[in-house]
Scaffold this active site. Structure first.
Site, PDB file in Angstrom:
ATOM      1  N   SER A 127       0.818  -1.207   0.000  1.00 50.17           N
ATOM      2  CA  SER A 127       0.000   0.000   0.000  1.00 50.17           C
ATOM      3  C   SER A 127       0.861   1.270   0.000  1.00 50.17           C
ATOM      4  O   SER A 127       1.664   1.469  -0.904  1.00 50.17           O
ATOM      5  CB  SER A 127      -0.960  -0.045   1.202  1.00 50.17           C
ATOM      6  OG  SER A 127      -1.944   0.934   1.101  1.00 50.17           O
ATOM      7  N   HIS A 150      -2.696  -1.059  -4.755  1.00 45.85           N
ATOM      8  CA  HIS A 150      -4.146  -0.923  -4.899  1.00 45.85           C
ATOM      9  C   HIS A 150      -4.521   0.547  -4.783  1.00 45.85           C
ATOM     10  O   HIS A 150      -3.731   1.370  -4.302  1.00 45.85           O
ATOM     11  CB  HIS A 150      -4.885  -1.757  -3.841  1.00 45.85           C
ATOM     12  CG  HIS A 150      -4.632  -1.316  -2.436  1.00 45.85           C
ATOM     13  ND1 HIS A 150      -5.247  -0.222  -1.864  1.00 45.85           N
ATOM     14  CD2 HIS A 150      -3.822  -1.814  -1.476  1.00 45.85           C
ATOM     15  CE1 HIS A 150      -4.838  -0.066  -0.634  1.00 45.85           C
ATOM     16  NE2 HIS A 150      -3.960  -1.014  -0.365  1.00 45.85           N
TER      17      HIS A 150
END
Length: 249
Positions: A127, A150
């Protein structure tokens, strides 16, 4: 005149019991609070910083969470930049991600250091850990380490108006711009990995393993701690030579 023998036989006051404060060891306290020890006694010229667990931002996470607080890291980076004995900074990551703005703040601090920097991803650099991993001059990832890419997500109360989605889109662009500006991955490939469906359960994105991170251009090479320290020492020597050459001129 007082008899010396009488002085010797006088009862001594009972020893004061050790309090919690007197038992505190500065080194142990530093490990518990900041996750790292003081500068080694051999005056190492490399400052090692660890980013583990979840990057904590403006909200305090529950005590059972393993966190890295950005208000601890930023002063340490400033101190490393100002300390003339520190010639290089090694950043070791094993993080699940966390607060976007806190992660970007740490990444910007690392990217703007004047001294050589190397990041080493062990376990995971997921992340918002991805911008931190690519922020250094050179990045290394362990063969078994992974990086999850993501889109940005919000939790808590969300106001369902167009401005909210515009804000998210702008923040997403900040992250994409930083990653592509500090690595060899193209914007098209990064967005393809970021918005891929069918690979992550209940989410969109991609989990990239060590070799693939190098293949896509996110990370420079596969390696471990020895490779990271060796690369950092090589860059420190190059900086010494360039500074010496500038002084001669």
């Amino acid at each position: 005149m007082t008899n010396s023998k009488q002085q010797e036989t006088q009862p001594q006051p009972p020893a004061q019991p050790m309090t919690d404060e007197s038992r505190k060891n500065p080194t142990v306290d530093a490990i518990q609070q900041l996750g790292q020890t003081a500068t080694p006694t051999n005056e190492s010229n490399i400052f090692c910083m660890t980013i583990i667990g979840q990057v904590e931002g403006h909200l305090v996470l529950p005590p059972q969470n393993k966190t890295t607080k950005y208000e601890h890291l930023i002063p340490q980076l400033v101190a490393a930049e100002q300390n003339s004995k520190i010639e290089g900074v090694l950043i070791i990551l094993n993080t699940v991600g966390g607060d976007v703005e806190a992660g970007l703040a740490i990444a910007e601090m690392i990217a703007t250091l004047s001294k050589p920097t190397v990041t080493l991803v062990l376990g995971g650099g997921h992340s918002i850990g991805v911008p931190i991993a690519v922020s250094a001059n050179y990045s290394i990832i362990a063969e078994t380490a992974t990086m999850t890419i993501h889109p940005i997500r919000l939790n808590g109360l969300v106001i369902g108006v167009p401005q909210t989605f515009e804000y998210l889109d702008k923040m997403q662009e900040r992250v994409i711009r930083f990653i592509t500006g500090h690595s060899r991955v193209t914007e098209e490939k990064l967005k393809e990995l970021m918005f891929k469906t069918g690979e992550l359960t209940r989410d969109i994105g991609t989990t990239v393993i060590g070799a693939d991170a190098v293949k896509y251009g996110l990370i420079n090479q596969i390696g471990g701690l020895g490779d990271a320290i060796g690369e950092l020492n090589r860059r420190i020597e190059d900086r010494r030579h360039s500074q010496a050459g500038g002084m001669v001129q």
